[in-house]
Write a protein that holds these residues in place. Structure first.
Motif: not given
Lengths: 201, 201
Positions: A28-32, A34-41
Motif C-alpha cells: 500500500v505505502q510502497g517499500l520506502e 514501509l518505515t520502521i516506525g509505522t511497522l513498530a506501531t
DNA sequence: CCTACCGATCGGTAGG
DNA sequence: CCTACCGATCGGTAGG
C-alpha cells in the motif's frame, strides 16, 4: 532452534506475524513507505524491537520481498503445478494470477507490480531483488508455455513473446482495477488471454 | 501578467524551469520522494523558495502531474493528431508512445505508469488526479480506435477491450525495459500491437 | 524485546 | 525570493 530458553523461537514467531503486516504495508505505502516506525506501531512493538527482528530498513525490505514471494508461490504457482503440465497448467497459472490480484491477496493489488514500478529507477540491492523476482516470474510462464508446446497442445510459437503478452495483460488488469475500482478489467484479461490461447497446435 | 514590476513574470519563469526538474525527480524517486528539500537543492533555491512557488507538497505533486501531462500531450498525442484519423493515426499514437518510453523522455520511463503504481492505494487528490490521467489516456485510445472503425479501416470490434490490450502491451514493455535494461521489450510491443491490428476491416 | 537518545530530514511558518 | 526556526518523523545506536 539454537538456544534452549526459547528466545530464538519467540523471535521466529514474531518475525512471521510482523512480516505479514510488513508485506501489506509495503504493497500500500510502497517499500520506502514501509518505515520502521509505522511497522513498530502496527505490530505493537518499539522501533528497536523491529530493528532487533529485521536489522536495517534495507534488510526489512528484502525480508518483505522474500515473504511476498513465498505467498505468491503458495497462492499462484504451487496450485498450478498440481495440474498436469501443458495447456491446462498454463490456463491454471493465469487464472490463479487473476484471482491473486482480484481477491486482493495483498491490500494494494500485486505486490511485485507495485514494487517493480517503485524501485525501477532506484539502483541498489532492493531493486535487484525485485528485478530478479520479475525475471523469475517470466521464467515460470515461459517454462509452462514451453511444456504446452512440447506436448503438442500449443503450436511452436515465440515463447518469450507470448510470455510478455500474457504478463502484460495480467499487469494491465491489475492496474486498471486499482485505478478504476471495477472488476471489468479482469474480464478483459480473461478475454485477451483466451484469444492468445485460441491457436491450433 | 498582473503586476508591472515583473515579480509575477519571474515567478512564472522559475516555475517552468523548476517544474521540469520536479517531474524528472518524481519519475525516478516517486511523487512522495519529490520532497521540497531535494527539489530546492536541485534547483539552487531555498526550501521556502519552493514553497513560495508551488505552495504545499500536495500542490507541488499536482503541478508535477499537470506538467507531465503537457509533455505527454506534446510528445505522444499532438503529433498523432497531425496524421489523418483512422488506422494510420492509431498506429502513429502507439508508435509515439513506444518512442516516448524508449527514448526516456522522463528519466524513469513513463511518468504515469510510475505514478499510478505508486499512488494506486493512497487515497487523496493526488491519486484522483493520476486516476483521471489514466482514464483520459484510455479515452484517447478508444476515440482513435473508434475513428478507425468508423472509417471502415478496422472491423467493428470491442473498443474498450482493444484499448485495454494495447495499453497493457505498452505498459508491459515500459516495465520490462526498466527492469531488464534492454530494448527487446519494445520490439515485442511492436509485434504484439501489429498482431492486434492484423484484422481485416 | 525495552527506554532513552542521536543527527538528519520532513513539511512547512514567521518575518522580512 | 531569503534566513531562521518549528514540531514530527526518519533510520538507527547505546545500554540494559
Amino acid at each position: 532452534m539454537t538456544t534452549v530458553d526459547g528466545r530464538r523461537a519467540r523471535g521466529d514467531v514474531s518475525r512471521a506475524s510482523v512480516m505479514r503486516l510488513a508485506v501489506d504495508i509495503a504493497t500500500v505505502q510502497g517499500l520506502e513507505g514501509l518505515t520502521i516506525g509505522t511497522l513498530a506501531t502496527g505490530a505493537n512493538l518499539s522501533k528497536s524491537g523491529i530493528v532487533s527482528l529485521f536489522g536495517t530498513k534495507e534488510q526489512l525490505q528484502l525480508a518483505a520481498i522474500e515473504a511476498a514471494r513465498q505467498i505468491f508461490i503458495d497462492v499462484v504457482i504451487h496450485p498450478a503445478l498440481q495440474v498436469a503440465g501443458g495447456r491446462a497448467r498454463l490456463e491454471a497459472l493465469l487464472e490463479n494470477w487473476i484471482a491473486y490480484s482480484e481477491t486482493r491477496v495483498f491490500t494494494g493489488g500485486c505486490f511485485f507490480a507495485a514494487a517493480a514500478a517503485e524501485m525501477a529507477s532506484k539502483p541498489g540491492v532492493v531493486r535487484d531483488a525485485i528485478a530478479q523476482q520479475h525475471n523469475e516470474w517470466d521464467e515460470v510462464i515461459r517454462r509452462v508455455i514451453t511444456r504446452a508446446i512440447d506436448k503438442g497442445e500449443l503450436p511452436p510459437l515465440d515463447v518469450a513473446q507470448l510470455a510478455y503478452e500474457m504478463r502484460s495483460l495480467l499487469d494491465g488488469a491489475n492496474m486498471d482495477s486499482l485505478m478504476g475500482a471495477s472488476t471489468a478489467p479482469y474480464s478483459r484479461a480473461r478475454a485477451g488471454l483466451r484469444r492468445l490461447l485460441a491457436v491450433e497446435a
